[in-house]
Scaffold this motif. Structure first.
Motif, short mmCIF file in Angstrom:
data_model
loop_
_atom_site.label_atom_id
_atom_site.label_comp_id
_atom_site.label_asym_id
_atom_site.label_seq_id
_atom_site.Cartn_x
_atom_site.Cartn_y
_atom_site.Cartn_z
N VAL A 26 0.77 -1.43 -0.10
CA VAL A 26 -0.18 0.09 0.06
C VAL A 26 1.08 1.16 -0.05
O VAL A 26 0.70 2.05 -0.74
CB VAL A 26 -0.83 0.09 1.16
CG1 VAL A 26 -1.57 1.35 1.33
CG2 VAL A 26 -2.00 -1.05 1.21
N PHE A 27 2.19 1.39 1.06
CA PHE A 27 2.72 2.48 1.07
C PHE A 27 3.58 2.52 -0.45
O PHE A 27 3.80 3.96 -0.77
CB PHE A 27 4.07 2.12 2.08
CG PHE A 27 3.15 2.14 3.44
CD1 PHE A 27 1.81 2.61 3.72
CD2 PHE A 27 4.14 1.98 4.61
CE1 PHE A 27 1.33 2.68 5.05
CE2 PHE A 27 3.63 1.99 5.78
CZ PHE A 27 2.35 2.32 6.09
N LYS A 28 4.04 1.51 -0.98
CA LYS A 28 4.81 1.55 -2.06
C LYS A 28 4.03 2.08 -3.26
O LYS A 28 4.42 2.69 -4.16
CB LYS A 28 5.22 0.13 -2.57
CG LYS A 28 6.82 0.09 -2.82
CD LYS A 28 7.01 -1.37 -3.52
CE LYS A 28 8.33 -2.17 -2.91
NZ LYS A 28 8.47 -3.34 -3.11
N GLN A 29 3.03 1.55 -3.25
CA GLN A 29 2.02 1.72 -4.70
C GLN A 29 1.12 3.16 -4.51
O GLN A 29 0.53 3.63 -5.33
CB GLN A 29 1.17 0.77 -4.78
CG GLN A 29 1.58 -0.59 -5.26
CD GLN A 29 0.70 -1.92 -5.56
OE1 GLN A 29 -0.50 -1.77 -5.35
NE2 GLN A 29 1.37 -3.04 -5.47
N SER A 30 1.47 3.76 -3.38
CA SER A 30 0.62 5.07 -3.13
C SER A 30 1.55 6.20 -3.85
O SER A 30 2.68 6.19 -4.30
CB SER A 30 0.66 5.22 -1.69
OG SER A 30 0.42 6.52 -1.51
N GLN A 31 0.88 7.17 -4.18
CA GLN A 31 1.30 8.40 -5.14
C GLN A 31 1.21 9.68 -4.41
O GLN A 31 0.24 10.00 -4.12
CB GLN A 31 0.58 8.63 -6.65
CG GLN A 31 0.79 7.47 -7.72
CD GLN A 31 1.98 7.12 -8.06
OE1 GLN A 31 2.89 8.23 -8.33
NE2 GLN A 31 2.39 5.98 -8.46
N PRO A 32 2.53 10.13 -4.04
CA PRO A 32 3.81 9.56 -3.94
C PRO A 32 3.91 8.59 -3.04
O PRO A 32 3.10 8.39 -2.02
CB PRO A 32 4.75 10.83 -3.86
CG PRO A 32 3.70 11.67 -2.94
CD PRO A 32 2.30 11.27 -3.30
#
Ligand SMILES: Nc1ncnc2c1ncn2[C@@H]1O[C@H](COP(=O)(O)OP(=O)(O)O)[C@@H](O)[C@H]1O
Ligand SMILES: [Mg+2]
Lengths: 151, 468
Positions: free
Chosen positions: B237-243
Motif C-alpha cells: 500500500v505504501f509503495k503503490q501510493s502516489q507519491p
C-alpha cells in the motif's frame, strides 16, 4: 484421565447406573470438588421438571483458587423424555450436559472444559452430549431440538 | 511426583498448597511467552527474533528487546522458525527460549525456588544479554527445580515433539515435562472442550478442530496468510501510493519537527559507520507496521467482500485515521486502510508484486475453516460451528471478528454459528499460555507430567505416548 488430571469418583458412576437402570432418578448434577481434584455428585433428583433443573445450573457457583466464589460450571445427566411427533408414544434419551457458562471466571471455565472428557468417558450409555455455554443453550426447546434430532 | 520445595509445602485442605513452581513456555514466531504456572499472565514476553554478530572470534548471539533493536555494526536479525511453522534452527531456538525463561523467571542460574517470581524489579524484558554459548554450557542447568509445560502447534512433527522434551530434560535439567497443543489450551481457556480454534499469529493462521479436548489431527489447517502477510500488504500500500509513502523506522531518526499531513518529513536522520543490515532494518520496519496495523488498518466488516458492489466506495467514505511515521511524516488514511487485511479473506484482493505473488485461494481464512469442517463428522459440525474460538494477536485487527462472522454465516447458513472471542487483549494474545498456566498449576496435573525418571527409562519417544 482428563487433560487436567481431575478424576471421577465411583459415586458418580453409581448414581448414573441407578438413573440408567431404575429410571427413578431423573437427573444428576455433578461438580468438581472445591479442592478441584475430583468430580463428585452434587445432587440426584427424582423430579423431572426441566425448569427447576435449569435454574440450578444457572445459579451454580464455583470457588476460584483463591477461594472467591463466582459463577460456576457443572456437569449433568438428564433423562430427557419427549413425545414422538407421529403419536408413536414417548422416547427418552439419557443426555449429558457440560455446563460451562461463558460469563464464568477463567478458572472454572478452564477446569470444566479440560475435565469434561473424564466424566463423559466414565458414563457408559449416554444418548446425547450437549456443550452448553449460555442460558439459551439450556432452554428446553433448544435441548429438545438437539436431543431429538437424528438418532 | 514430588518436588522438594519447603516454601510451598502442602497445607492440609488448602488448594494452593498443592502448587509446584512449574514454568509454562509458549513459543511463537513473533514472541516467546514464559511464566510461572498459576499466574494470570506470562511474566516474560520476549521477541523470538535474535541478533547475530559475526566477528573474528566467531558468532555472537544477542537476545532480548534491547539488544536486538540497537543498530550495531553488521548485526543480522534472524528467526529460528521455519516456513512450515516448525522450528528449524533448534540450537538458537533453545537459547531464545532459555533467555525468555532465565532473564525474568529463574535468573541466569537456577535460583532458590522460594524466591521464584520475586526477582521482578523491572516490568519488561528490557535487559540486554550477550550470551556466550560456550560459557552457558558450563553453568548449572536453568530449570532443575521447575517442571516445564511447553505449548506446540497442532501440526508439529513427531521429531520436533521429541526435540522439545530433549531440550527440557538434557539442556535445562527439568524434573518433569509436558507438551500440550496451543489449540487445545486456547479452547479450554475459553471454556470449550469442543470447538474450532482460529489462531492468527505472525507467520501462520491455523484452524484446529477440537473434540472433547482432543485435536482432530487430520482436520488441522494452516496457511501463511497471517500477521506478516498483512504487514507485507501494508508495505505494498505504501509503495503503490502516489507519491510513495516512506517507511522510516525509529532507529533512523535523530530528531523531528512537526509537519503538515502529506508533505515530506523534516527530520534529522542518524548516520552509521557501518550501515545497518537489511534484516535489521526489516525488523524495525515491522515494528512500525505493527503500530500501523494496531491503529489504522481496518478489516472490511462485510457482509460481502470489499470488491463487491459499491463496498469500495462505501469504505472510502468512512472516517479516516491518522498515522505518523517516526520521522514526523503523517497522513490521514482513508480507503487504503481497508486494503492490507482484505487478502486474508479474498485472495483476489491481495496486492501483488514480484516478491508478493497472489496468495492461494485455499489459504484464505474462510477456506481454511471450510476445509477443517469438512474433516469433521456431519453430526459434530453444528457443535463445532457454535464454538469458534478466536485467538492470536492478528485477530485484534479492527473488525476482524465481524467479517469472519459474516464469512462463516455465508458458508453455513443453516447452523447456529457463534464466535467466542476473549474480550481482553491479554486473553486474546496469551490464551494458550493462560490455559497452560492453569493446567500446570493443578495438583491433579501431577499424574500427567512425564518425570525425568520416565524420560530416562523410555527416551524421548515417550511424548508421543503421553502427550496426545
Ligand atoms: N493490535 C494488533 N492488531 C493487529 N495486529 C497485531 C496487533 N498486535 C500484534 N499484531 C500482530 O500479530 C502478530 C503476532 O501475533 P501472535 O499471536 O503474538 O504471534 P505468534 O504466536 O506467532 O508469536 C504480529 O504479526 C503482529 O504484528
Ligand atoms: Mg501463536
Amino acid at each position: 484421565m482428563a487433560q487436567s488430571g481431575v478424576s471421577v469418583t465411583p459415586e458418580c458412576i453409581n448414581a448414573f447406573n441407578e438413573l440408567k437402570l431404575g429410571k427413578d432418578i431423573k437427573y444428576i448434577i455433578y461438580k468438581i470438588s472445591d479442592d478441584w481434584k475430583e468430580i463428585v455428585v452434587e445432587e440426584t433428583s427424582k423430579d423431572g421438571d426441566w425448569n427447576s433443573f435449569r435454574d440450578k445450573l444457572l445459579n451454580a457457583k464455583s470457588k476460584d483458587r483463591k477461594g472467591k466464589e463466582g459463577i460456576g460450571g457443572r456437569y449433568a445427566v438428564f433423562d430427557v423424555s419427549y413425545e414422538l411427533e407421529s403419536g408413536e408414544g414417548t422416547r427418552s434419551k439419557i443426555t449429558f450436559i457440560a455446563w460451562c457458562p461463558d460469563d464464568a471466571p477463567q478458572y472454572p471455565r478452564m477446569m470444566y472444559s479440560s475435565s469434561k472428557e473424564a466424566i463423559k468417558r466414565a458414563l457408559n450409555g449416554l444418548a446425547a452430549d450437549i456443550q452448553a455455554n449460555d442460558a439459551d443453550d439450556i432452554e428446553w426447546e433448544s435441548i429438545l431440538n438437539r436431543v431429538s434430532k437424528g438418532r | 511426583m514430588n518436588i522438594p520445595n519447603p516454601s510451598t509445602a502442602p497445607v492440609p485442605g488448602e488448594y494452593a498448597g498443592d502448587e509446584v513452581s512449574a514454568i509454562v513456555l509458549d513459543p511463537g514466531y513473533w514472541t516467546t511467552r514464559a511464566g510461572f504456572a498459576g499466574e494470570d499472565v506470562p511474566k516474560s514476553v520476549c521477541p523470538s527474533f535474535y541478533g547475530q554478530l559475526d566477528n573474528d572470534s566467531g558468532a555472537q548471539y544477542l537476545f532480548g528487546e534491547n539488544a536486538i533493536h540497537t543498530p550495531t555494526g553488521n548485526l543480522e536479525i534472524k528467526n529460528p522458525w521455519g516456513a512450515d511453522g516448525i522450528v528449524e534452527d533448534w540450537d538458537t531456538a533453545t537459547k531464545i527460549w532459555e533467555y525468555a525463561i532465565t532473564s525474568r523467571l529463574t535468573g541466569a542460574k537456577a535460583g532458590d525456588p522460594a524466591k521464584n517470581g520475586l526477582n521482578d524489579g523491572t516490568n519488561a524484558n528490557g535487559d540486554s544479554m550477550d550470551v556466550d554459548i560456550d560459557a552457558l554450557d558450563n553453568q548449572e542447568k536453568p530449570l532443575e527445580d521447575s517442571p516445564l509445560l511447553v505449548t506446540e502447534p497442532g501440526w508439529n512433527s513427531a521429531k520436533a515433539r521429541e526435540k522439545y522434551i530433549e531440550i527440557a530434560m538434557e539442556e535445562w535439567g527439568a524434573p518433569a515435562f509436558y507438551l500440550q497443543k496451543t489449540g487445545v489450551l486456547a479452547a479450554f481457556a475459553s471454556g470449550k472442550a469442543s470447538g474450532i480454534i482460529i489462531d492468527v499469529g505472525a507467520s501462520h493462521t491455523s484452524v484446529t478442530p477440537v473434540l472433547d479436548g482432543m485435536v482432530l489431527r487430520k482436520g488441522v489447517q494452516k496457511s501463511p496468510l497471517a500477521g506478516n502477510f498483512v504487514s507485507n500488504q501494508t508495505r505494498l500500500v505504501f509503495k503503490q501510493s502516489q507519491p510513495e509513502i516512506p517507511l522510516t523506522p525509529h532507529f533512523m531518526v535523530k530528531s523531528k519537527t512537526p509537519v503538515d499531513a502529506g508533505v515530506p518529513a523534516q527530520a534529522m536522520y542518524k548516520t552509521f559507520g557501518v550501515p545497518p543490515t537489511d534484516s535489521f532494518r526489516r525488523l524495525e520496519e515491522e515494528r512500525v507496521l505493527t503500530e500501523f496495523k494496531e491503529s489504522v488498518v481496518e478489516v472490511w466488516s462485510g457482509p460481502g467482500r470489499l470488491s463487491n458492489g459499491n463496498n469500495e466506495d462505501i469504505s472510502k467514505a468512512m472516517p479516516g485515521r491518522p498515522f505518523e511515521m517516526p520521522d514526523g511524516w503523517n497522513q490521514v488514511f482513508q480507503g487504503e486502510r481497508f486494503r492490507p487485511a482484505e487478502g486474508l479473506f479474498d485472495a483476489n484482493a491481495a496486492l501483488q508484486d514480484a516478491d508478493n505473488p497472489r496468495p492461494k485461494d485455499e489459504h484464505t481464512i474462510p477456506r481454511l475453516v471450510q476445509q477443517a469442517v469438512q474433516h469433521v463428522d456431519t453430526d459434530q459440525r453444528p457443535l463445532l460451528l457454535s464454538n469458534i474460538v478466536i485467538t492470536g494477536a492478528s485477530t485484534l485487527l479492527y473488525k476482524f471478528n465481524d467479517r469472519l462472522s459474516h464469512e462463516i454465516n455465508q458458508l453455513y447458513p443453516s447452523t447456529k454459528n457463534r464466535l467466542v472471542a476473549p474480550g481482553t487483549v491479554v486473553e486474546r494474545k496469551y490464551a494458550a499460555w493462560i490455559g497452560g498456566s492453569i493446567l500446570a498449576s493443578l495438583g491433579s496435573f501431577h499424574q500427567l507430567w512425564i518425570s525425568r525418571k520416565e524420560y530416562e527409562e523410555h527416551g524421548p519417544g515417550i511424548v508421543e505416548k503421553r502427550c496426545r
